[in-house]
Scaffold this motif. Structure first.
Motif, mmCIF file in Angstrom:
data_model
loop_
_atom_site.group_PDB
_atom_site.id
_atom_site.type_symbol
_atom_site.label_atom_id
_atom_site.label_comp_id
_atom_site.label_asym_id
_atom_site.label_seq_id
_atom_site.Cartn_x
_atom_site.Cartn_y
_atom_site.Cartn_z
ATOM 1 N N ARG A 99 0.860 -1.190 0.000
ATOM 2 C CA ARG A 99 0.000 0.000 0.000
ATOM 3 C C ARG A 99 0.889 1.231 0.000
ATOM 4 O O ARG A 99 1.666 1.434 0.929
ATOM 5 C CB ARG A 99 -0.897 0.034 1.225
ATOM 6 N N THR A 127 6.132 -3.032 12.478
ATOM 7 C CA THR A 127 4.705 -3.069 12.188
ATOM 8 C C THR A 127 3.956 -2.071 13.054
ATOM 9 O O THR A 127 4.330 -1.834 14.202
ATOM 10 C CB THR A 127 4.097 -4.478 12.390
ATOM 11 N N ASP A 141 0.099 -1.820 14.249
ATOM 12 C CA ASP A 141 -1.164 -2.554 14.296
ATOM 13 C C ASP A 141 -2.261 -1.640 14.816
ATOM 14 O O ASP A 141 -2.100 -0.986 15.846
ATOM 15 C CB ASP A 141 -1.047 -3.766 15.226
ATOM 16 N N GLU A 150 -5.991 5.327 10.395
ATOM 17 C CA GLU A 150 -4.878 4.642 9.727
ATOM 18 C C GLU A 150 -4.297 5.496 8.604
ATOM 19 O O GLU A 150 -3.085 5.699 8.523
ATOM 20 C CB GLU A 150 -5.355 3.303 9.132
ATOM 21 N N ASP A 187 -5.695 -4.447 11.861
ATOM 22 C CA ASP A 187 -5.063 -4.123 10.581
ATOM 23 C C ASP A 187 -3.576 -3.962 10.861
ATOM 24 O O ASP A 187 -3.181 -3.192 11.740
ATOM 25 C CB ASP A 187 -5.631 -2.830 9.995
ATOM 26 N N GLN A 188 -2.747 -4.709 10.120
ATOM 27 C CA GLN A 188 -1.303 -4.684 10.323
ATOM 28 C C GLN A 188 -0.634 -4.016 9.126
ATOM 29 O O GLN A 188 -0.888 -4.406 7.987
ATOM 30 C CB GLN A 188 -0.749 -6.101 10.438
ATOM 31 N N PHE A 189 0.224 -3.054 9.394
ATOM 32 C CA PHE A 189 0.982 -2.376 8.352
ATOM 33 C C PHE A 189 2.470 -2.544 8.653
ATOM 34 O O PHE A 189 2.972 -1.992 9.630
ATOM 35 C CB PHE A 189 0.612 -0.888 8.289
ATOM 36 N N TYR A 200 3.051 -2.560 3.975
ATOM 37 C CA TYR A 200 2.576 -3.871 3.540
ATOM 38 C C TYR A 200 1.501 -4.306 4.518
ATOM 39 O O TYR A 200 1.741 -4.421 5.718
ATOM 40 C CB TYR A 200 3.744 -4.857 3.467
ATOM 41 N N TYR A 201 0.302 -4.567 3.975
ATOM 42 C CA TYR A 201 -0.918 -4.687 4.765
ATOM 43 C C TYR A 201 -1.448 -6.112 4.847
ATOM 44 O O TYR A 201 -1.532 -6.822 3.848
ATOM 45 C CB TYR A 201 -1.977 -3.783 4.129
ATOM 46 N N TYR A 202 -1.825 -6.495 6.078
ATOM 47 C CA TYR A 202 -2.666 -7.660 6.324
ATOM 48 C C TYR A 202 -3.905 -7.155 7.051
ATOM 49 O O TYR A 202 -3.802 -6.410 8.035
ATOM 50 C CB TYR A 202 -1.998 -8.691 7.232
ATOM 51 N N GLY A 203 -5.070 -7.589 6.586
ATOM 52 C CA GLY A 203 -6.335 -7.270 7.238
ATOM 53 C C GLY A 203 -6.904 -8.518 7.875
ATOM 54 O O GLY A 203 -6.162 -9.370 8.367
ATOM 55 N N LYS A 217 -10.155 3.071 10.374
ATOM 56 C CA LYS A 217 -9.617 3.123 9.009
ATOM 57 C C LYS A 217 -9.230 4.563 8.633
ATOM 58 O O LYS A 217 -8.221 4.785 7.968
ATOM 59 C CB LYS A 217 -10.625 2.589 7.992
#
Length: 187
Positions: free
Chosen positions: A123, A156, A158, A177, A144-146, A131-134, A174
């Motif tokens: 992202r 990261t 979070d 974020e 949400d992890q960035f 780099y995102y994990y939802g 959101k």
């Protein structure tokens, strides 16, 4: 003469600190607070209604305790009765140094359930790539992890909760974020 000398020093130190920290010198969000990591040379802004906490053993805050650099919780103002503060329950932001070199493949170890075969999604926010994990599978909530890279290391941020009938943080989170990540800068 001595008083003028000490006064000059006192005025010089804060100005030097601002010169090295672009988040404090040029804020992007009015009234937001600044976190700066002088060891790795990065900073970002966070909302004023989040307060710093020290994670305790057994708490769910900053689950990567060994590398926990910052743990924030959103608190309801005193004027909000406890039975009306759903917007504030379980809202947190955690920053961690993962203690590993930045590489997308090992980040799969932090993937939510069902996404272990995928690397996090890139992202672009301003000049930075996160780099995102939802959310993953199952009936549980997921922050949400960035993930991001600084000086070759993996970090990261979070964003955890609040959750409203979904397993991913609510829209209010959101929005935070996007603003927080857009304020991220190196110095």
């Amino acid at each position: 003469m001595r008083l003028a000398f000490w006064t000059g020093i006192a005025l010089f130190v804060p100005l030097a600190a601002f010169a090295q920290n672009p988040c404090a010198a040029h804020p992007t969000q009015p009234h937001w607070r600044v976190f700066a990591d002088s060891k790795y040379g990065f900073c970002f802004e966070y909302p004023p209604d989040y307060r710093r906490i020290t994670p305790s053993i057994g708490s769910r805050r900053c689950s990567r305790k060994d590398g926990c650099l910052l743990s924030l919780e959103k608190k309801a103002p005193p004027s909000v009765p406890p039975d009306e503060n759903d917007e504030f329950k379980n809202a947190a932001i955690d920053l961690s140094d993962l203690g590993i070199p930045f590489d997308l493949e090992p980040l799969r170890n932090y993937a939510p359930t069902g996404l272990q075969d995928q690397t996090p999604e890139p992202r672009q926010v301003g000049s930075e790539t996160f780099y995102y994990y939802g959310p993953g599978g199952g009936g549980v909530t997921y922050p949400d992890q960035f993930f991001f890279k600084v000086k070759g290391r993996a970090f990261t941020i979070d964003f955890d909760g609040p959750y409203t009938d979904d397993k991913t943080p609510a829209d209010v989170t959101k929005q935070i974020e996007g603003k927080l990540l857009a304020s991220f800068r190196h110095f």
